[in-house]
Design an enzyme around this catalytic site. Structure first.
Site, PDB file in Angstrom:
ATOM      1  N   ASP A   1       2.278 -12.934   1.522  1.00 43.84           N
ATOM      2  CA  ASP A   1       3.367 -12.104   2.055  1.00 43.84           C
ATOM      3  C   ASP A   1       4.739 -12.751   1.882  1.00 43.84           C
ATOM      4  O   ASP A   1       5.723 -12.077   1.548  1.00 43.84           O
ATOM      5  CB  ASP A   1       3.133 -11.827   3.543  1.00 43.84           C
TER       6      ASP A   1
ATOM      7  N   GLU B   1       0.814  -1.207   0.000  1.00 45.98           N
ATOM      8  CA  GLU B   1       0.000   0.000   0.000  1.00 45.98           C
ATOM      9  C   GLU B   1       0.857   1.270   0.000  1.00 45.98           C
ATOM     10  O   GLU B   1       0.494   2.271  -0.621  1.00 45.98           O
ATOM     11  CB  GLU B   1      -0.953  -0.003   1.195  1.00 45.98           C
TER      12      GLU B   1
END
Length: 473
Positions: A298, A236
């Site tokens: 991740d 992000e």
């Protein structure tokens, strides 16, 4: 209502991960903001600006190698104990960011050999702010009980961001919350500058930053696999610094980085390299699914490229509310600052006030000098004190009193003076103080300001700088 309808439709239409999550909602929230602000900058306008700036950047590359420090404030929006994440969890996320943006992450060695030549150290460091907007010492974290265990994105952007944000020209604001809809995170794209006819660009100042799901933030505490390595925030923040998804949000689309191979669409889980080689025209290496701007788990994303670094550099050099962060001093040591509060600021004659010393500084405070009657109104007992914690002060005469405190640490002093701070009414007067009200904004929907529901009926609600809550039908 339009925002809510569009958001719900976008949530419904979004592609979900195998775990049922929406990996990133940045582009969708951009659409929501554009609906409310039609003059917002388009992707095409931003890329036109970026293209021109990259030409200059290419000629000035030597000036972009110095490490840059971005001060962070983390706003924890919680509704229960597990959502009120620990300081250790917050610090673990800062550690991940500093590793990922410097290419010092331990899994950088997993980058396939064909992509190793384009791996980039982004020369960006993140630090938790040490000085708050009031020049007081802070740990860089705020905590707000929102009165509910989940928040819609429209509630976060429309209510909680504006209420909690710190100056976005000095602080990079990160909100951590239990986001509704299965969304892991979203960001506000940077504004460009110098483009005519654009009023609001890519979003307002009081919503600027990124929002991350509380159990996808950091590497310890409440985190939950497969989003337990802190890479949602890395992804992000990439958007916040001007990066696009590697597939360009279209089938074999353009992310405007020549060193990321064309990608057909988002990748999930943990593919094996080479992956989808030749699916898009010009892709002879397989897709760069391990790039932070894809949607894999991740533990399967671990690189930025030189082209992505160039875009982040351009944003940090030119974009409002980005470049100013590099000269912010809030990661330094807070200076010696005198401050105090009172348990009551309006009393009747003969009553007492208890003062609390809230002064702070980098060194121990060794001297305190109080004056509870700066303008010599009289009738104050005692009128002065040298104690760090003074006794209760009795005000015997009606009037308005100015109070001051000077503190010292052996090498410097600072004074805080609060003019007309204590109001003493004549004996027999009635005092109404809303601080005694046993309710919070969250219990009443958190709709601050005026709110109308038709026919001229409604209410106004808010909170002043002393923490008093007010409500009027």
């Amino acid at each position: 209502s339009l925002d809510d309808n569009l958001t719900q439709q976008l949530i419904q239409d979004a592609t979900k991960t195998p775990s049922g999550h929406i990996r990133c909602f940045t582009d969708e929230m951009h659409q929501v903001h554009q609906q409310a602000n039609p003059q917002m900058e388009s992707v095409e306008d931003f890329e036109t600006w970026m293209e021109e700036k990259l030409k200059t950047y290419a000629q000035d590359n030597a000036n972009n190698k110095a490490s840059r420090v971005i001060p962070v404030v983390v706003h924890v929006l919680y509704g229960n104990t597990s959502q009120n994440i620990s300081m250790a969890q917050i610090q673990s996320q800062i550690t991940v960011l500093n590793q990922d943006f410097s290419a010092s992450n331990t899994d950088i060695s997993n980058v396939p050999s064909v992509f190793q030549s384009v791996v980039a150290n982004s020369d960006i460091e993140f630090c938790l702010a040490q000085i708050d907007p009031n020049n007081q010492a802070t740990n860089g974290v705020t905590r707000t009980n929102v009165g509910t265990t989940s928040l819609s994105m429209n509630a976060i952007d429309g209510t909680w961001k504006p209420q909690t944000i710190w100056d976005p020209t000095k602080y990079f604001n990160i909100w951590v919350a239990n986001i509704q809809g299965g969304v892991l995170g979203y960001a506000q794209f940077p504004n460009s500058s110098g483009l005519g006819g654009l009023n609001t660009n890519n979003g307002t100042a009081n919503t600027d930053g990124v929002v991350i799901l509380y159990n996808a933030f950091g590497t310890t505490g409440a985190v939950s696999a497969p989003y337990n390595k802190g890479r949602t925030a890395t992804h992000e923040i990439g958007h916040w610094l001007g990066l696009r998804h590697i597939w360009g949000d279209n089938n074999c689309g353009n992310d405007f980085c020549s060193d990321t191979p064309p990608a057909q669409s988002a990748n999930y889980s943990c593919p094996t390299h080479p992956h989808k080689m030749g699916t898009c025209n010009g892709n002879t290496t397989g897709e760069m699914f391990m790039n932070y701007m894809d949607y894999v788990n991740d533990n399967c994303m671990y690189m930025f490229t030189a082209g992505q670094k160039a875009r982040m550099d351009v944003v940090l050099q030119n974009s409002p509310r980005r470049g100013s962060l590099l000269t912010s001093t809030v990661c330094g040591v807070a200076p010696l600052t005198a401050n105090f509060t009172a348990n009551n600021t309006t009393i009747t004659a003969g009553q007492t006030v208890t003062f609390t010393n809230t002064s702070s500084g980098p060194n121990p405070i060794t001297s305190n000098s109080w004056n509870f009657d700066v303008t010599s109104q009289g009738g104050v007992t005692p009128s002065t004190s040298t104690a760090a914690t003074p006794p209760s002060i009795t005000y015997n005469n009606a009037g308005t009193y100015t109070v001051s405190l000077t503190v010292g640490d052996g090498s410097s002093t600072d004074t805080e003076t609060k003019n007309a701070y204590i109001t003493v009414l004549a004996t027999g007067s009635s005092v109404c103080d809303s601080t005694a009200a046993n309710w919070s904004l969250a219990q009443h929907g958190s709709q601050t300001g005026p709110y109308l529901w038709g026919g001229g009926n409604g209410y106004t609600m808010g909170q002043n700088t002393y923490g008093d809550n007010g409500w009027a039908d």
